[in-house]
Design a protein around this motif. Structure first.
Motif, PDB file in Angstrom:
ATOM      1  N   ILE A  57      37.676  37.968  37.845  1.00 43.12           N
ATOM      2  CA  ILE A  57      36.249  37.705  37.676  1.00 43.12           C
ATOM      3  C   ILE A  57      35.858  38.019  36.238  1.00 43.12           C
ATOM      4  CG2 ILE A  57      33.950  38.126  38.603  1.00 43.12           C
ATOM      5  CD1 ILE A  57      35.986  37.118  40.660  1.00 43.12           C
ATOM      6  N   PHE A  58      35.297  37.023  35.534  1.00 38.86           N
ATOM      7  CA  PHE A  58      34.893  37.191  34.140  1.00 38.86           C
ATOM      8  C   PHE A  58      33.382  37.053  34.017  1.00 38.86           C
ATOM      9  CE2 PHE A  58      39.266  35.866  33.958  1.00 38.86           C
ATOM     10  CZ  PHE A  58      39.809  36.579  32.901  1.00 38.86           C
ATOM     11  N   ILE A  95      35.482  32.382  37.532  1.00 34.38           N
ATOM     12  CA  ILE A  95      36.529  32.870  38.419  1.00 34.38           C
ATOM     13  C   ILE A  95      37.827  32.132  38.112  1.00 34.38           C
ATOM     14  CG2 ILE A  95      37.224  33.259  40.813  1.00 34.38           C
ATOM     15  CD1 ILE A  95      34.286  32.958  41.589  1.00 34.38           C
ATOM     16  N   GLU A  96      38.907  32.889  37.930  1.00 34.42           N
ATOM     17  CA  GLU A  96      40.230  32.310  37.724  1.00 34.42           C
ATOM     18  C   GLU A  96      41.164  32.778  38.844  1.00 34.42           C
ATOM     19  OE1 GLU A  96      41.708  33.286  33.883  1.00 34.42           O
ATOM     20  OE2 GLU A  96      40.248  32.039  32.806  1.00 34.42           O
ATOM     21  N   GLN A 126      33.633  27.820  36.805  1.00 32.52           N
ATOM     22  CA  GLN A 126      32.621  28.485  35.994  1.00 32.52           C
ATOM     23  C   GLN A 126      31.262  28.489  36.697  1.00 32.52           C
ATOM     24  OE1 GLN A 126      32.800  26.289  32.314  1.00 32.52           O
ATOM     25  NE2 GLN A 126      34.520  27.494  31.529  1.00 32.52           N
ATOM     26  N   GLU A 127      30.406  29.386  36.208  1.00 37.43           N
ATOM     27  CA  GLU A 127      29.017  29.482  36.649  1.00 37.43           C
ATOM     28  C   GLU A 127      28.896  29.650  38.165  1.00 37.43           C
ATOM     29  OE1 GLU A 127      26.758  26.262  35.086  1.00 37.43           O
ATOM     30  OE2 GLU A 127      27.151  26.804  32.989  1.00 37.43           O
ATOM     31  N   VAL A 128      29.671  30.580  38.684  1.00 36.23           N
ATOM     32  CA  VAL A 128      29.525  30.961  40.095  1.00 36.23           C
ATOM     33  C   VAL A 128      28.428  32.027  40.170  1.00 36.23           C
ATOM     34  CG1 VAL A 128      30.641  31.989  42.109  1.00 36.23           C
ATOM     35  CG2 VAL A 128      31.917  30.419  40.618  1.00 36.23           C
ATOM     36  N   GLN A 129      27.385  31.751  40.906  1.00 37.11           N
ATOM     37  CA  GLN A 129      26.211  32.618  40.939  1.00 37.11           C
ATOM     38  C   GLN A 129      26.348  33.684  42.026  1.00 37.11           C
ATOM     39  OE1 GLN A 129      23.803  32.337  38.638  1.00 37.11           O
ATOM     40  NE2 GLN A 129      22.830  34.204  39.422  1.00 37.11           N
TER      41      GLN A 129
END
Length: 296
Positions: free
Chosen positions: A234-235, A264-265, A277-280
């Motif tokens: 998680i970044f 998230i990777e 990207q851009e997971v809220q």
């Protein structure tokens, strides 16, 4: 006679109302605080157990000092003053925990008690009996730098507010991979000579944090099958926040993430890396994000 009778009834009723009001005021002076312990998963196949014994938990009281003083006077056994700060003793009993059992949403309750209403900005956790058990049965007892004397200090950011008559929840995330540092070659069972204990614990206010969960899978014979051991990183703003690993069913869960947007990777050897990207993440809610891995 009628006048005296009704006067007595009125006085008694007024006394009852005042008493109820006082009781309600007292209830508003205190709220309920729960503290749960979890573990950022430890990706080490050579370690079977990472054990700690928690024997006391305290919280630093920062809001409403007048109320804190009243609580000290009314129940001095549960509060103490130290260098001008008020500390509430939340728990004083031995709780033995294998931290490797507390992954993917599994928690251990340490505290569930009433505390003075107000703000708390620091938790102190006192531990002893720390040891690591390898998969071959070898056990290493670890020295505790200060956890047994002055406690492990964990700052709460943002501070935790306990409101009168209500409950507040705090999650302590014990990062085992950073806290138990292997001596020697950590990839070879025969070359591990011991461990250093450098506790790293993150405190999350669950009223301002959320949960990320989902399933990591792959397609086999036209059916989705869970992938075990996939790393989920998680970044936040290109900075690594935390990691976890999928379980035998491919499920993962990360609790205590501050509300906001994350990248998230997901990766595992022999599979192509997946990035979203851009997971809220929303405060007090669960966000579900599944991934499907493809062989390289």
């Amino acid at each position: 006679m009628k006048f005296n009778f009704f006067s007595i009834v009125l006085v008694a009723f007024s006394t009852f109302i005042i008493g109820c009001s006082d009781n309600n005021d007292n209830k508003n002076d205190f709220g309920r605080l729960t503290v749960n312990l979890t573990d950022a998963p430890f990706p080490h196949d050579l370690v079977a157990e990472a054990n700690v014994t928690v024997f006391k938990v305290e919280a630093r009281y920062k809001g409403g000092l007048e109320l804190g003083a009243q609580a000290i006077d009314s129940n001095p056994a549960t509060m103490k003053t130290e260098q001008g700060n008020h500390f509430v003793i939340l728990m004083e009993e031995e709780v033995q925990v294998n931290l490797l059992d507390l992954t993917n949403g599994i928690t251990k309750n340490l505290v569930d008690t009433e505390v003075p209403a107000g703000y708390y900005d620091l938790i102190r956790v006192y531990v002893r009996g720390v040891n690591v058990v390898l998969t071959n049965g070898t056990t290493y007892d670890l020295k505790v730098p200060s956890g047994a004397q002055s406690g492990i200090k964990i700052f709460i950011k943002p501070g935790l507010e306990v409101k009168g008559g209500l409950s507040a929840d705090l999650l302590l995330d014990f990062d085992v991979s950073s806290s138990f540092v292997a001596k020697g070659n950590s990839e070879d069972l025969n070359n591990i000579t011991g461990f250093n204990f450098k506790p790293v614990i993150k405190a999350s206010n669950l009223s301002t944090a959320g949960t990320l969960m989902g399933v990591i899978s792959e397609i086999k014979d036209d059916a989705a099958v869970g992938v075990e051991g996939a790393q989920v990183a998680i970044f936040a703003a290109d900075t690594l926040n935390t990691t976890t690993f999928s379980d035998v069913a491919g499920s993962y869960m990360i609790m205590g993430l501050d509300a906001g947007s994350y990248t998230i990777e997901v990766e595992k050897e022999a599979y192509l890396k997946q990035t979203t990207q851009e997971v809220q993440i929303n405060a007090g809610n669960k966000t579900v994000k599944d991934f499907e891995l493809v062989l390289e």
